[in-house]
Scaffold this active site. Structure first.
Site, PDB file in Angstrom:
ATOM      1  N   HIS A   1     -11.142   1.322   2.283  1.00 25.78           N
ATOM      2  CA  HIS A   1     -10.412   0.442   3.187  1.00 25.78           C
ATOM      3  C   HIS A   1      -9.748  -0.727   2.479  1.00 25.78           C
ATOM      4  O   HIS A   1      -8.565  -0.980   2.717  1.00 25.78           O
ATOM      5  CB  HIS A   1     -11.216  -0.020   4.397  1.00 25.78           C
ATOM      6  CG  HIS A   1     -10.253  -0.370   5.487  1.00 25.78           C
ATOM      7  ND1 HIS A   1      -9.658   0.592   6.283  1.00 25.78           N
ATOM      8  CD2 HIS A   1      -9.652  -1.522   5.809  1.00 25.78           C
ATOM      9  CE1 HIS A   1      -8.759   0.020   7.050  1.00 25.78           C
ATOM     10  NE2 HIS A   1      -8.738  -1.262   6.786  1.00 25.78           N
TER      11      HIS A   1
ATOM     12  N   HIS B   1      -1.178  16.026  -2.581  1.00 29.54           N
ATOM     13  CA  HIS B   1      -0.160  15.150  -1.975  1.00 29.54           C
ATOM     14  C   HIS B   1      -0.737  13.753  -1.760  1.00 29.54           C
ATOM     15  O   HIS B   1      -0.127  12.748  -2.132  1.00 29.54           O
ATOM     16  CB  HIS B   1       0.323  15.743  -0.647  1.00 29.54           C
ATOM     17  CG  HIS B   1       1.095  14.769   0.195  1.00 29.54           C
ATOM     18  ND1 HIS B   1       2.365  14.333  -0.129  1.00 29.54           N
ATOM     19  CD2 HIS B   1       0.768  14.115   1.342  1.00 29.54           C
ATOM     20  CE1 HIS B   1       2.783  13.469   0.782  1.00 29.54           C
ATOM     21  NE2 HIS B   1       1.827  13.322   1.693  1.00 29.54           N
TER      22      HIS B   1
ATOM     23  N   GLU C   1      -8.639  -0.505  -0.370  1.00 27.24           N
ATOM     24  CA  GLU C   1      -7.541   0.203  -1.039  1.00 27.24           C
ATOM     25  C   GLU C   1      -6.291   0.268  -0.162  1.00 27.24           C
ATOM     26  O   GLU C   1      -5.164   0.141  -0.640  1.00 27.24           O
ATOM     27  CB  GLU C   1      -8.010   1.624  -1.407  1.00 27.24           C
ATOM     28  CG  GLU C   1      -6.924   2.596  -1.762  1.00 27.24           C
ATOM     29  CD  GLU C   1      -6.193   2.245  -3.043  1.00 27.24           C
ATOM     30  OE1 GLU C   1      -5.095   2.795  -3.248  1.00 27.24           O
ATOM     31  OE2 GLU C   1      -6.694   1.428  -3.834  1.00 27.24           O
TER      32      GLU C   1
ATOM     33  N   ARG D   1      -6.018  17.764  12.061  1.00 23.47           N
ATOM     34  CA  ARG D   1      -5.264  17.616  10.819  1.00 23.47           C
ATOM     35  C   ARG D   1      -5.820  18.543   9.740  1.00 23.47           C
ATOM     36  O   ARG D   1      -6.879  19.121   9.903  1.00 23.47           O
ATOM     37  CB  ARG D   1      -5.319  16.162  10.356  1.00 23.47           C
ATOM     38  CG  ARG D   1      -6.713  15.680  10.063  1.00 23.47           C
ATOM     39  CD  ARG D   1      -6.812  14.165  10.015  1.00 23.47           C
ATOM     40  NE  ARG D   1      -6.479  13.649   8.690  1.00 23.47           N
ATOM     41  CZ  ARG D   1      -7.047  12.571   8.146  1.00 23.47           C
ATOM     42  NH1 ARG D   1      -7.968  11.888   8.805  1.00 23.47           N
ATOM     43  NH2 ARG D   1      -6.702  12.154   6.960  1.00 23.47           N
TER      44      ARG D   1
ATOM     45  N   LYS E   1       1.527 -12.871  10.219  1.00 22.29           N
ATOM     46  CA  LYS E   1       2.624 -12.564   9.291  1.00 22.29           C
ATOM     47  C   LYS E   1       3.865 -12.094  10.037  1.00 22.29           C
ATOM     48  O   LYS E   1       4.974 -12.559   9.779  1.00 22.29           O
ATOM     49  CB  LYS E   1       2.189 -11.475   8.295  1.00 22.29           C
ATOM     50  CG  LYS E   1       1.174 -11.971   7.301  1.00 22.29           C
ATOM     51  CD  LYS E   1       0.769 -10.881   6.355  1.00 22.29           C
ATOM     52  CE  LYS E   1      -0.016 -11.483   5.213  1.00 22.29           C
ATOM     53  NZ  LYS E   1       0.740 -12.432   4.419  1.00 22.29           N
TER      54      LYS E   1
ATOM     55  N   TRP F   1      -7.909  14.202  -0.039  1.00 22.31           N
ATOM     56  CA  TRP F   1      -7.876  13.100  -1.018  1.00 22.31           C
ATOM     57  C   TRP F   1      -9.103  12.208  -0.907  1.00 22.31           C
ATOM     58  O   TRP F   1      -9.443  11.477  -1.834  1.00 22.31           O
ATOM     59  CB  TRP F   1      -6.579  12.283  -0.885  1.00 22.31           C
ATOM     60  CG  TRP F   1      -6.587  11.215   0.170  1.00 22.31           C
ATOM     61  CD1 TRP F   1      -6.280  11.348   1.480  1.00 22.31           C
ATOM     62  CD2 TRP F   1      -6.915   9.826  -0.020  1.00 22.31           C
ATOM     63  NE1 TRP F   1      -6.403  10.148   2.136  1.00 22.31           N
ATOM     64  CE2 TRP F   1      -6.791   9.190   1.238  1.00 22.31           C
ATOM     65  CE3 TRP F   1      -7.296   9.046  -1.119  1.00 22.31           C
ATOM     66  CZ2 TRP F   1      -7.035   7.826   1.432  1.00 22.31           C
ATOM     67  CZ3 TRP F   1      -7.542   7.684  -0.923  1.00 22.31           C
ATOM     68  CH2 TRP F   1      -7.420   7.091   0.342  1.00 22.31           C
TER      69      TRP F   1
ATOM     70  N   HIS G   1     -15.064   1.929  10.204  1.00 23.39           N
ATOM     71  CA  HIS G   1     -14.240   2.404  11.331  1.00 23.39           C
ATOM     72  C   HIS G   1     -13.650   3.790  11.022  1.00 23.39           C
ATOM     73  O   HIS G   1     -13.110   4.438  11.909  1.00 23.39           O
ATOM     74  CB  HIS G   1     -13.153   1.390  11.720  1.00 23.39           C
ATOM     75  CG  HIS G   1     -12.082   1.163  10.698  1.00 23.39           C
ATOM     76  ND1 HIS G   1     -11.470  -0.052  10.535  1.00 23.39           N
ATOM     77  CD2 HIS G   1     -11.491   1.975   9.788  1.00 23.39           C
ATOM     78  CE1 HIS G   1     -10.552   0.026   9.583  1.00 23.39           C
ATOM     79  NE2 HIS G   1     -10.555   1.244   9.119  1.00 23.39           N
ATOM     80  N   HIS G   2     -13.754   4.234   9.753  1.00 24.76           N
ATOM     81  CA  HIS G   2     -13.373   5.606   9.416  1.00 24.76           C
ATOM     82  C   HIS G   2     -14.487   6.596   9.763  1.00 24.76           C
ATOM     83  O   HIS G   2     -14.318   7.793   9.571  1.00 24.76           O
ATOM     84  CB  HIS G   2     -13.083   5.721   7.911  1.00 24.76           C
ATOM     85  CG  HIS G   2     -11.940   4.865   7.457  1.00 24.76           C
ATOM     86  ND1 HIS G   2     -10.640   5.313   7.418  1.00 24.76           N
ATOM     87  CD2 HIS G   2     -11.897   3.588   7.027  1.00 24.76           C
ATOM     88  CE1 HIS G   2      -9.849   4.342   6.974  1.00 24.76           C
ATOM     89  NE2 HIS G   2     -10.597   3.283   6.730  1.00 24.76           N
TER      90      HIS G   2
ATOM     91  N   SER H   1       8.397 -11.164   2.545  1.00 16.17           N
ATOM     92  CA  SER H   1       8.457 -12.625   2.632  1.00 16.17           C
ATOM     93  C   SER H   1       9.464 -13.229   1.668  1.00 16.17           C
ATOM     94  O   SER H   1       9.799 -14.409   1.776  1.00 16.17           O
ATOM     95  CB  SER H   1       7.067 -13.226   2.365  1.00 16.17           C
ATOM     96  OG  SER H   1       6.139 -12.738   3.295  1.00 16.17           O
TER      97      SER H   1
ATOM     98  N   SER I   1      -6.795   2.055 -15.571  1.00 14.96           N
ATOM     99  CA  SER I   1      -5.434   1.518 -15.618  1.00 14.96           C
ATOM    100  C   SER I   1      -5.256   0.405 -14.585  1.00 14.96           C
ATOM    101  O   SER I   1      -4.712  -0.666 -14.890  1.00 14.96           O
ATOM    102  CB  SER I   1      -4.426   2.639 -15.357  1.00 14.96           C
ATOM    103  OG  SER I   1      -3.128   2.116 -15.174  1.00 14.96           O
ATOM    104  N   SER I   2      -5.727   0.646 -13.357  1.00 13.60           N
ATOM    105  CA  SER I   2      -5.585  -0.350 -12.285  1.00 13.60           C
ATOM    106  C   SER I   2      -6.335  -1.631 -12.608  1.00 13.60           C
ATOM    107  O   SER I   2      -5.831  -2.738 -12.376  1.00 13.60           O
ATOM    108  CB  SER I   2      -6.111   0.214 -10.960  1.00 13.60           C
ATOM    109  OG  SER I   2      -5.275   1.237 -10.507  1.00 13.60           O
TER     110      SER I   2
ATOM    111  N   THR J   1      -2.693 -10.319  10.395  1.00 13.00           N
ATOM    112  CA  THR J   1      -1.515  -9.448  10.257  1.00 13.00           C
ATOM    113  C   THR J   1      -0.457  -9.854  11.275  1.00 13.00           C
ATOM    114  O   THR J   1       0.740  -9.910  10.965  1.00 13.00           O
ATOM    115  CB  THR J   1      -1.909  -7.971  10.454  1.00 13.00           C
ATOM    116  OG1 THR J   1      -3.072  -7.697   9.673  1.00 13.00           O
ATOM    117  CG2 THR J   1      -0.798  -7.049  10.024  1.00 13.00           C
TER     118      THR J   1
ATOM    119  N   ASP K   1       6.130 -13.763 -20.624  1.00 10.87           N
ATOM    120  CA  ASP K   1       5.713 -12.358 -20.568  1.00 10.87           C
ATOM    121  C   ASP K   1       4.393 -12.314 -19.816  1.00 10.87           C
ATOM    122  O   ASP K   1       3.900 -13.343 -19.349  1.00 10.87           O
ATOM    123  CB  ASP K   1       5.534 -11.786 -21.996  1.00 10.87           C
ATOM    124  CG  ASP K   1       5.697 -10.255 -22.026  1.00 10.87           C
ATOM    125  OD1 ASP K   1       5.148  -9.603 -21.128  1.00 10.87           O
ATOM    126  OD2 ASP K   1       6.378  -9.736 -22.922  1.00 10.87           O
TER     127      ASP K   1
ATOM    128  N   TYR L   1      -5.345  -1.958   1.880  1.00 10.09           N
ATOM    129  CA  TYR L   1      -4.703  -3.279   1.805  1.00 10.09           C
ATOM    130  C   TYR L   1      -4.114  -3.542   0.420  1.00 10.09           C
ATOM    131  O   TYR L   1      -3.130  -4.271   0.292  1.00 10.09           O
ATOM    132  CB  TYR L   1      -5.687  -4.371   2.253  1.00 10.09           C
ATOM    133  CG  TYR L   1      -5.929  -4.246   3.726  1.00 10.09           C
ATOM    134  CD1 TYR L   1      -4.943  -4.635   4.638  1.00 10.09           C
ATOM    135  CD2 TYR L   1      -7.071  -3.644   4.232  1.00 10.09           C
ATOM    136  CE1 TYR L   1      -5.116  -4.461   5.993  1.00 10.09           C
ATOM    137  CE2 TYR L   1      -7.252  -3.449   5.590  1.00 10.09           C
ATOM    138  CZ  TYR L   1      -6.268  -3.866   6.468  1.00 10.09           C
ATOM    139  OH  TYR L   1      -6.429  -3.663   7.813  1.00 10.09           O
TER     140      TYR L   1
END
Length: 528
Positions: free
Chosen positions: A256, A79, A258, A453, A334, A144, A305-306, A271, A172-173, A331, A108, A260
Site C-alpha cells: 500500500h 504486465h 508502494e 479478474r 490537494k 504481480w 483493506h486489500h 502542483s 536500485s530503488s 487527498t 548534481d 503512494y
C-alpha cells in the site's frame, strides 16, 4: 527570485564528457542518468503495454481464442510487474534525477557514482525477469502480488529468477531514494529553506523516505517465498506451522505505501503545472506539504483493506475501513487546492495543462471508486472483480502515467532545447483521453455485474462490454506511438526553445538556458 551570472549556470565549452557508448556507461551526470531512466521506463511501458494487449485480445470474445490459460496468467503477472517496477517507478526516478538538482540549485546529485550504479543494475534485473518467460514451465504466473501458495507450492521453476529480479529492483530503488534524500538535505542553494522548495521536490523527498521504509519489507517477502519453494521452510505453509494469510499482511504492508510511491511525485508534477498555466501562485502551499506528509504517514496503517475477505476480526476490518477513509481527506485537500489555484486564473490550455486537468478529473474518479472499496461490506461484493481493475487503473494510468506525460510535455523543451510539434501533442492527448475511458470505465460495470479478474475466459453476458474494452485498449496502446514519434522529432530538431517557454512557469530550472547545459550551478544561486 534569484540573481545568477552565466558562470553560475554553467557552460558546455569547458565540459569534458566522454563520447559514444562510454559516456552513457560511465556517466555520473544527473541529466544523462535521468535521460537513461526515462528512455528505459518508456521502453518498459511499451513492452508492458504489449502484454496488456495480449490480455485484451484474448478477452475480446468469450472462449479461449489466442493463448493458453497458463500463458495468459504469465502475461497478467508480467504486465503488472513491468508497469509498476519498470515503467512508473523508473519514470519518476528519471524525473527526479533530471529536475531535483535544477530545482534546488544543486550542481548534481549528491552521490553521483551510486546514481550511475542504481540505474545500470535495472536493465539486468528486467532482462532476468523477461528471460524467465523462455524457461521450461514459463515465467511467473501467480499475479504481480505473488500470493503464497501460488508463488511457492504451485509456481514454475523460474520463480528464483523472479525473486532475484525483484531484489535487484529493490536495491536500485533504495539507492535512488538515499541519493534523493542526501541531495535535498545537503545541496540546496543558499536561502532555499525547506518551505521554499518546489512541491515536486517535497513530494519526492517524502516518497524517498517511503521507499527506504518499505522496500526491505518486499525483500523479506520474496526471500521467504524463495526459501519456502527451494529450501523447505514453511513461512506460508499451514502444514508446517506457517500461515498463507501472513504473506498477504507482509506483502500489503509494502504494497500500500508502494501505491503512494507511484502517485506522490504525480502530485508534485501537477502542483508545478497548474500554477504555471493559471499564472497564479499555488493555493495553500503549506497545506499541500502537510497533506503529502499525512498521506505518507497514513499509508502505513491501511494495508489490510486489500484483505477484507480473508476473515479478519470485525474490529480490524473497522479499523482499516476508517483509516482508509481518512486518507481521502489529505487527498481531497490537494484536489481542492489545485481547483482553487485555477479559480480566476488566466488559464491557457497547452498540452501539459491538458494532461494535468485530465489527471485531476480522472484521478478523482479513481479516488471515489477507492472510497467505495474502502467500505468493508461493499468490498465483499467488489473484491477480485473487474471493479478493482477499473479502480487502480484510474489511479495508475490516468493518475501516474498521465502525470508523467504532463511532466514530459512541460520539461521537454528544457531537456532538448526544441519546442515539440503541438499538433502531434494534441493528437496524443485527445486520443489517449478518449481511448483510456473506453478502456477502463466499462470495467466498473463488468465488476459490479460480477466478472472476476485475472481469468482468460468469462460468461457470455460479459461479451459486449469486453469487446468495447478491448477496442479501447488497442486504441490507447497505439496512441502512445504518437508520443514516441513526437519525442524523437523533438530530440532531432524543431523550433529553438527559449529558457522559459511557458509564460507562467516559475523556478530555478527556467533560469538556465534551453537545452540545459551539461553542468549547471557551478556556483550555487542565491535565493531571496
Amino acid at each position: 527570485m534569484t540573481d545568477m551570472t552565466p558562470d553560475q549556470v554553467g557552460h558546455d565549452d569547458h565540459d569534458h564528457k566522454p563520447r559514444g557508448m562510454m559516456r552513457w556507461l560511465l556517466t555520473t551526470n544527473h541529466k544523462d542518468i535521468g535521460s537513461m531512466y526515462l528512455i528505459f521506463s518508456f521502453t518498459m511501458f511499451l513492452l508492458g503495454g504489449a502484454m496488456a494487449l495480449v490480455i485484451r485480445a484474448e478477452l475480446f470474445q468469450p472462449g479461449l481464442q489466442l493463448v493458453e490459460p497458463n500463458f495468459f496468467n504469465q502475461m497478467t503477472t508480467m504486465h503488472g510487474l513491468i508497469m509498476v517496477f519498470g515503467a512508473v517507478m523508473p519514470a519518476f526516478t528519471g524525473l527526479a534525477n533530471w529536475m531535483v538538482p535544477l530545482m534546488i540549485g544543486a550542481p548534481d546529485m549528491a552521490l553521483p557514482r551510486m546514481n550511475n550504479w542504481s540505474f545500470w543494475i535495472l536493465p539486468f534485473a528486467f532482462l532476468m525477469l523477461i528471460m524467465s518467460l523462455f524457461m521450461e514451465g514459463g515465467g511467473p504466473n501467480f499475479g504481480w502480488t505473488f500470493y503464497a501458495p501460488l508463488s511457492t507450492t504451485y509456481s514454475p521453476d523460474s520463480t528464483a529468477l523472479f525473486v532475484f529480479a525483484i531484489h535487484i529492483m529493490g536495491i536500485s530503488s533504495i539507492m535512488g531514494a538515499i541519493n534523493v534524500i542526501v541531495t535535498i538535505m545537503n545541496l540546496r542553494a543558499p536561502g532555499m529553506t525547506y518551505m521554499k522548495m518546489p512541491l515536486f521536490v517535497w513530494t519526492w523527498f517524502i516518497t524517498a523516505f517511503l521507499l527506504i521504509a518499505v522496500m526491505p519489507v518486499l525483500a523479506g517477502a520474496v526471500t521467504m517465498v524463495l526459501t519456502d519453494k527451494y529450501f523447505a521452510t514453511s513461512f506460508f505453509d499451514a502444514a508446517g506451522g506457517g500461515d498463507p494469510v501472513m504473506f498477504q499482511h507482509i506483502f500489503w504492508f509494502f504494497g500500500h505505501p508502494e501505491v503512494y510511491i507511484m502517485i506522490l511525485p504525480s502530485f508534485g508534477i501537477i502542483s508545478a503545472i497548474i500554477p504555471a498555466f493559471s499564472r497564479k501562485k499555488l493555493f495553500g502551499y503549506a497545506s499541500m506539504v502537510y497533506a503529502t506528509a499525512s498521506i505518507a504517514g497514513l499509508s502505513f496503517i491501511v494495508w489490510a483493506h486489500h484483505m477484507f475477505t480473508t476473515g479478519m476480526p470485525v474490529f480490524a476490518e473497522l479499523f482499516f475501513m476508517y483509516c482508509t477513509m481518512l486518507i481521502s481527506v489529505p487527498t481531497g485537500v490537494k484536489v481542492f487546492n489545485w481547483v482553487a489555484t485555477m479559480w480566476r486564473g488566466s488559464l491557457t490550455f497547452e498540452t501539459p495543462m491538458l494532461f494535468a486537468l485530465a489527471f485531476i478529473v480522472l484521478f478523482t474518479i479513481g479516488g471515489f471508486s477507492g472510497l467505495m472499496l474502502a467500505i468493508t461490506p461493499a468490498d465483499f461484493q467488489y473484491h477480485d472483480t473487474y471493479f478493482v481493475v477499473a479502480h487502480f487503473h484510474y489511479v495508475l494510468v490516468t493518475g501516474a502515467i498521465f502525470s508523467i506525460m504532463a511532466a514530459a510535455y512541460y520539461w521537454l523543451p528544457k531537456w532538448t532545447g526544441h519546442m515539440y510539434n503541438n499538433t502531434l501533442a494534441s493528437w496524443h492527448f485527445w486520443c489517449s483521453l478518449v481511448s483510456v475511458n473506453i478502456l477502463f470505465f466499462p470495467m466498473h460495470f463488468l465488476g459490479l455485474a460480477g466478472m472476476p479478474r485475472r481469468i482468460p475466459d468469462y460468461a457470455l453476458q460479459f461479451a459486449d462490454i469486453n469487446a468495447i474494452v478491448s477496442v479501447g485498449a488497442f486504441l490507447f496502446g497505439f496512441s502512445q506511438l504518437i508520443f514516441l514519434v513526437l519525442v524523437v522529432k523533438c530530440i532531432r530538431g524543431g523550433e529553438p526553445a527559449p529558457a522559459k517557454p511557458w509564460e507562467g512557469a516559475e523556478g530555478l530550472e527556467w533560469e538556465i538556458p534551453s537545452p540545459a547545459p551539461y553542468h549547471t550551478f557551478t556556483t550555487p544561486p542565491k535565493i531571496d
